[in-house]
Design a protein around this motif. Structure first.
Motif, PDB file in Angstrom:
ATOM      1  N   ILE A  54      -5.408 -14.372  -6.695  1.00 27.59           N
ATOM      2  CA  ILE A  54      -6.265 -13.257  -6.273  1.00 27.59           C
ATOM      3  C   ILE A  54      -7.730 -13.620  -6.492  1.00 27.59           C
ATOM      4  O   ILE A  54      -8.568 -13.435  -5.606  1.00 27.59           O
ATOM      5  CB  ILE A  54      -5.904 -11.965  -7.048  1.00 27.59           C
ATOM      6  N   CYS A  90      -3.428 -12.002   3.445  1.00 27.29           N
ATOM      7  CA  CYS A  90      -4.650 -11.206   3.502  1.00 27.29           C
ATOM      8  C   CYS A  90      -4.706 -10.477   4.836  1.00 27.29           C
ATOM      9  O   CYS A  90      -4.278 -10.993   5.868  1.00 27.29           O
ATOM     10  CB  CYS A  90      -5.854 -12.141   3.357  1.00 27.29           C
ATOM     11  N   ARG A 106      -7.566  -6.656   2.110  1.00 28.62           N
ATOM     12  CA  ARG A 106      -6.373  -6.369   1.299  1.00 28.62           C
ATOM     13  C   ARG A 106      -5.700  -7.712   1.038  1.00 28.62           C
ATOM     14  O   ARG A 106      -5.201  -8.344   1.963  1.00 28.62           O
ATOM     15  CB  ARG A 106      -5.459  -5.433   2.060  1.00 28.62           C
ATOM     16  N   ASN A 108      -2.931 -10.056  -1.121  1.00 29.18           N
ATOM     17  CA  ASN A 108      -1.664 -10.031  -1.842  1.00 29.18           C
ATOM     18  C   ASN A 108      -1.370 -11.443  -2.339  1.00 29.18           C
ATOM     19  O   ASN A 108      -1.455 -12.391  -1.564  1.00 29.18           O
ATOM     20  CB  ASN A 108      -0.557  -9.536  -0.915  1.00 29.18           C
ATOM     21  N   GLU A 125       3.915 -10.175  -8.370  1.00 37.91           N
ATOM     22  CA  GLU A 125       3.114  -9.934  -7.169  1.00 37.91           C
ATOM     23  C   GLU A 125       1.971  -8.988  -7.512  1.00 37.91           C
ATOM     24  O   GLU A 125       2.164  -7.983  -8.197  1.00 37.91           O
ATOM     25  CB  GLU A 125       3.997  -9.312  -6.082  1.00 37.91           C
ATOM     26  N   GLU A 127      -1.567  -7.061  -5.745  1.00 38.90           N
ATOM     27  CA  GLU A 127      -2.276  -6.730  -4.515  1.00 38.90           C
ATOM     28  C   GLU A 127      -3.565  -6.020  -4.884  1.00 38.90           C
ATOM     29  O   GLU A 127      -3.564  -5.123  -5.729  1.00 38.90           O
ATOM     30  CB  GLU A 127      -1.410  -5.845  -3.616  1.00 38.90           C
ATOM     31  N   SER A 129      -7.542  -4.568  -3.170  1.00 40.20           N
ATOM     32  CA  SER A 129      -8.389  -4.267  -2.013  1.00 40.20           C
ATOM     33  C   SER A 129      -9.829  -4.414  -2.457  1.00 40.20           C
ATOM     34  O   SER A 129     -10.203  -3.911  -3.514  1.00 40.20           O
ATOM     35  CB  SER A 129      -8.140  -2.852  -1.506  1.00 40.20           C
TER      36      SER A 129
END
Length: 132
Positions: A54, A90, A106, A108, A125, A127, A129
């Protein structure tokens, strides 16, 4: 006194059987605790690998990159992530607000160790934004 002959052998055998069963139980309990500890450690490592993915993605976007740059990198290998793979996906959407047009990304990141059928498989995982 002749009626109690051999009683100590029965008691000794019973005590040995009970101690043997107790010992077996303790060994199994210890093995389960070690396995749980290893799985928790691997889960934490998987989380950190996903977080690294990320943060790498955010840095790429902050330096002028876009989702198509990130999506071409299907699996990354960071230094020090022995055996972990990180998959980035993305998507982006641009909005118009007054005189500005912000883009919302966004991102992930899926981090995996091993394959799904393995006993030591672990995945995390994340995620996020972001607005750029």
């Amino acid at each position: 006194m002749k009626g109690q002959r051999g009683f100590s052998i029965v008691v000794a055998t019973f005590v040995l059987v009970v101690l043997g069963l107790l010992g077996t139980y303790m060994v199994r309990l210890s093995a389960n605790q070690i396995s749980t500890s290893i799985n928790a450690l691997q889960g934490a490592r998987a989380y950190q690998a996903a977080r690294a993915g990320i943060e790498w993605s955010i840095a790429r976007i902050a330096n002028g990159g876009n989702c198509s740059d990130l999506n071409t990198q299907t699996a990354m290998s960071f230094t020090g992530l022995d055996g972990f793979s990180v998959r980035i996906s993305c998507s982006s959407q641009t909005y118009s607000e007054a005189d500005k047009t912000p883009t919302i990304y966004r991102i992930n990141a899926l981090s995996q160790f091993g394959s799904y059928t393995d006993t030591d498989y672990v995945a995390r995982e994340i995620e996020v934004s972001i607005v750029n």
